[in-house]
Design a protein around this motif. Structure first.
Motif, mmCIF file in Angstrom:
data_model
loop_
_atom_site.group_PDB
_atom_site.id
_atom_site.type_symbol
_atom_site.label_atom_id
_atom_site.label_comp_id
_atom_site.label_asym_id
_atom_site.label_seq_id
_atom_site.Cartn_x
_atom_site.Cartn_y
_atom_site.Cartn_z
ATOM 1 N N VAL A 44 0.809 -1.210 0.000
ATOM 2 C CA VAL A 44 0.000 0.000 0.000
ATOM 3 C C VAL A 44 0.852 1.275 0.000
ATOM 4 O O VAL A 44 0.539 2.244 -0.718
ATOM 5 N N GLN A 45 1.931 1.300 0.751
ATOM 6 C CA GLN A 45 2.785 2.490 0.750
ATOM 7 C C GLN A 45 3.578 2.636 -0.552
ATOM 8 O O GLN A 45 3.618 3.719 -1.137
ATOM 9 N N PRO A 46 4.200 1.548 -1.065
ATOM 10 C CA PRO A 46 4.908 1.676 -2.351
ATOM 11 C C PRO A 46 3.995 2.053 -3.514
ATOM 12 O O PRO A 46 4.396 2.841 -4.378
ATOM 13 N N LEU A 84 -7.703 7.407 -3.543
ATOM 14 C CA LEU A 84 -8.720 6.875 -2.640
ATOM 15 C C LEU A 84 -8.450 5.390 -2.394
ATOM 16 O O LEU A 84 -8.559 4.563 -3.303
ATOM 17 N N LEU A 85 -8.091 5.069 -1.173
ATOM 18 C CA LEU A 85 -7.850 3.690 -0.759
ATOM 19 C C LEU A 85 -9.083 3.184 -0.028
ATOM 20 O O LEU A 85 -9.563 3.828 0.907
ATOM 21 N N ILE A 86 -9.596 2.042 -0.440
ATOM 22 C CA ILE A 86 -10.724 1.442 0.273
ATOM 23 C C ILE A 86 -10.279 0.085 0.795
ATOM 24 O O ILE A 86 -9.860 -0.788 0.026
ATOM 25 N N ASP A 87 -10.319 -0.069 2.107
ATOM 26 C CA ASP A 87 -9.829 -1.305 2.733
ATOM 27 C C ASP A 87 -10.995 -2.216 3.084
ATOM 28 O O ASP A 87 -11.932 -1.813 3.774
ATOM 29 N N ASN A 88 -10.897 -3.456 2.622
ATOM 30 C CA ASN A 88 -11.977 -4.432 2.761
ATOM 31 C C ASN A 88 -11.771 -5.294 4.012
ATOM 32 O O ASN A 88 -11.782 -6.516 3.943
ATOM 33 N N LYS A 89 -11.560 -4.616 5.150
ATOM 34 C CA LYS A 89 -11.373 -5.272 6.452
ATOM 35 C C LYS A 89 -10.131 -6.173 6.443
ATOM 36 O O LYS A 89 -10.208 -7.391 6.676
ATOM 37 N N SER A 90 -8.989 -5.559 6.185
ATOM 38 C CA SER A 90 -7.726 -6.305 6.186
ATOM 39 C C SER A 90 -7.435 -6.857 7.587
ATOM 40 O O SER A 90 -7.788 -6.258 8.606
ATOM 41 N N LYS A 91 -6.729 -7.993 7.599
ATOM 42 C CA LYS A 91 -6.388 -8.644 8.859
ATOM 43 C C LYS A 91 -4.930 -8.423 9.247
ATOM 44 O O LYS A 91 -4.484 -8.943 10.270
ATOM 45 N N ASP A 92 -4.183 -7.686 8.433
ATOM 46 C CA ASP A 92 -2.783 -7.418 8.742
ATOM 47 C C ASP A 92 -2.633 -5.932 9.120
ATOM 48 O O ASP A 92 -3.553 -5.341 9.661
ATOM 49 N N THR A 144 -2.394 -3.355 7.151
ATOM 50 C CA THR A 144 -2.730 -2.457 6.047
ATOM 51 C C THR A 144 -3.354 -1.162 6.542
ATOM 52 O O THR A 144 -2.983 -0.065 6.097
ATOM 53 N N ARG A 145 -4.291 -1.250 7.456
ATOM 54 C CA ARG A 145 -4.994 -0.042 7.918
ATOM 55 C C ARG A 145 -4.053 0.908 8.661
ATOM 56 O O ARG A 145 -4.170 2.128 8.514
ATOM 57 N N ALA A 146 -3.151 0.362 9.430
ATOM 58 C CA ALA A 146 -2.199 1.216 10.144
ATOM 59 C C ALA A 146 -1.337 1.992 9.160
ATOM 60 O O ALA A 146 -1.059 3.182 9.349
ATOM 61 N N ARG A 147 -0.935 1.348 8.097
ATOM 62 C CA ARG A 147 -0.100 2.014 7.102
ATOM 63 C C ARG A 147 -0.900 3.005 6.265
ATOM 64 O O ARG A 147 -0.378 4.027 5.820
ATOM 65 N N ILE A 148 -2.182 2.723 6.059
ATOM 66 C CA ILE A 148 -3.040 3.685 5.370
ATOM 67 C C ILE A 148 -3.204 4.937 6.226
ATOM 68 O O ILE A 148 -3.184 6.063 5.711
ATOM 69 N N ARG A 149 -3.361 4.765 7.527
ATOM 70 C CA ARG A 149 -3.471 5.926 8.421
ATOM 71 C C ARG A 149 -2.218 6.797 8.347
ATOM 72 O O ARG A 149 -2.303 8.033 8.347
ATOM 73 N N GLU A 150 -1.058 6.155 8.276
ATOM 74 C CA GLU A 150 0.193 6.909 8.151
ATOM 75 C C GLU A 150 0.205 7.715 6.853
ATOM 76 O O GLU A 150 0.598 8.885 6.836
ATOM 77 N N LEU A 151 -0.220 7.084 5.763
ATOM 78 C CA LEU A 151 -0.248 7.761 4.472
ATOM 79 C C LEU A 151 -1.185 8.965 4.498
ATOM 80 O O LEU A 151 -0.856 10.041 3.986
ATOM 81 N N CYS A 152 -2.355 8.784 5.096
ATOM 82 C CA CYS A 152 -3.335 9.872 5.143
ATOM 83 C C CYS A 152 -2.849 11.025 6.016
ATOM 84 O O CYS A 152 -3.170 12.193 5.740
ATOM 85 N N SER A 153 -2.101 10.715 7.060
ATOM 86 C CA SER A 153 -1.581 11.773 7.922
ATOM 87 C C SER A 153 -0.452 12.548 7.253
ATOM 88 O O SER A 153 -0.226 13.725 7.553
ATOM 89 N N GLU A 154 0.253 11.899 6.315
ATOM 90 C CA GLU A 154 1.377 12.541 5.639
ATOM 91 C C GLU A 154 0.961 13.321 4.398
ATOM 92 O O GLU A 154 1.641 14.263 3.991
ATOM 93 N N ASN A 155 -0.145 12.925 3.764
ATOM 94 C CA ASN A 155 -0.560 13.521 2.497
ATOM 95 C C ASN A 155 -2.076 13.652 2.477
ATOM 96 O O ASN A 155 -2.795 12.647 2.464
ATOM 97 N N THR A 156 -2.565 14.883 2.473
ATOM 98 C CA THR A 156 -4.016 15.098 2.487
ATOM 99 C C THR A 156 -4.675 14.738 1.162
ATOM 100 O O THR A 156 -5.904 14.651 1.092
ATOM 101 N N HIS A 157 -3.878 14.524 0.120
ATOM 102 C CA HIS A 157 -4.443 14.078 -1.162
ATOM 103 C C HIS A 157 -4.836 12.599 -1.106
ATOM 104 O O HIS A 157 -5.530 12.109 -1.996
ATOM 105 N N ILE A 158 -4.359 11.888 -0.091
ATOM 106 C CA ILE A 158 -4.673 10.469 0.059
ATOM 107 C C ILE A 158 -5.856 10.332 1.011
ATOM 108 O O ILE A 158 -5.813 10.804 2.151
#
Length: 325
Positions: A17-19, A40-48, A50-64
């Motif tokens: 997700v980050q790369p 726009l990332l849509i997460d389908n209830k990941s079990k790893d 993924t969501r934590a890394r998406i939160r990092e991306l959203c905090s770093e870039n408001t376009h995400i």
């Protein structure tokens, strides 16, 4: 300034997700600097993670931006729902695993600027298992031959969609949407661009026999009458053969009387054969009924758990839309 939306569905893609976001941002900034953008990332209830890394991306870039589903809604509903939430003048749908080359985005945008409303990326070759690719080819040709709509071979959904087509998707009230069939039905003048599908950059594919079977049955029951017609014609054909065999057996029995001994083998073979045919078509009929049942129940495409980097007006509008859908 025109805006490009990039929709990336995710499920257990912690290593991708980050790369993939970095790669998309690089392409947009280097090749398409005159455009505004959102990812726009849509997460389908990941079990790893993924969501934590998406939160990092959203905090770093408001376009995400991100949408978190309350559960896994399947490989078709979640991407379709995300497409309907995008706000760009055009929307690009691609996988998170790098099988869809991000460097092709500028080519799609160029075709869009030339007037194309829908650009479909067609797998002309693939670095996946050769047997899998062959099986997919057979499947696509079979569906295309049996459907009244000219289905698009080796189209996975990877492509670009104008906002006018996205608006059409929003108006469709289909709780089990099959995007490939919808594109074939409502965008017959689409533009096709060939590409070679790459291998996954990281992680393992989430597809298995049952998910692939579900995908095949969804397209089969949504866009073909072939199964039901096959059941009808097969019933007439087998009934005719059975009647002919019965008449031959009766004639032989009358002519040779007690000297004609056939035993129980023909009867047993016939019973098991006809029983197998009946079970097959009952199961096929059940697939059509399940598809109808899902549409009649009309559950929402997706139920959201949380959104990131959406403004309040966007949240309110989307909530109202999802409740209608």
């Amino acid at each position: 300034m025109k805006k490009i939306s990039i929709v990336i569905p995710c499920y257990n893609e912690q290593d991708n997700v980050q790369p993939i976001c970095a790669a998309v941002c690089d392409v947009l900034k280097e090749s398409l600097p005159k455009y505004d953008y959102e990812i726009l990332l849509i997460d389908n209830k990941s079990k790893d993670n993924t969501r934590a890394r998406i939160r990092e991306l959203c905090s770093e870039n408001t376009h995400i931006k991100a949408i978190f589903n309350i559960k896994n809604f399947g490989q078709f509903n979640s991407p379709y729902y995300a497409l309907c939430q995008a706000s760009g003048d055009c929307v690009v749908l691609l996988c998170a695993d790098f099988q869809d080359p991000v460097e092709l985005i500028p080519s799609m945008v160029q075709k869009w600027e030339e007037g194309a409303k829908v650009i479909c990326m067609i797998k002309k070759s693939s670095k996946e298992n050769a047997l899998i690719y062959f099986a997919r080819s057979v499947y696509y040709k079979m569906i295309k031959a049996m459907s009244e709509i000219n289905q698009i071979e080796h189209f996975t959904g990877f492509g670009l969609y104008d906002k006018s087509f996205i608006e059409l998707l929003r108006t469709l009230k289909d709780p089990t949407p099959f995007l490939r069939g919808i594109v074939a039905e409502y965008a017959p003048d689409h533009v096709e661009i060939p590409y070679e599908q790459q291998k996954r950059k990281a992680g393992k594919t989430k597809n298995n026999f049952f998910s692939l079977f579900d995908a095949a049955m969804l397209s089969f029951t949504s866009y073909t009458k072939g199964g039901l017609r096959l059941a009808t014609f097969s019933g007439f054909f087998i009934s005719g053969i059975s009647f002919a065999v019965a008449m031959v057996y009766l004639v032989l029995k009358l002519v040779f009387w007690n000297r004609f001994i056939a035993g129980n083998a023909p009867i047993l073979i016939g019973v098991f054969f006809l029983g197998g045919i009946q079970l097959f078509f009952i199961g096929l009929l059940g697939e059509y009924i399940m598809s109808m049942n899902t549409r009649i129940i009309n559950r929402p495409l997706v139920v959201e758990e949380k959104r990131l980097n959406f403004d309040d007006s966007g949240n309110k509008k989307s909530t109202e839309k999802s409740s209608d859908e």
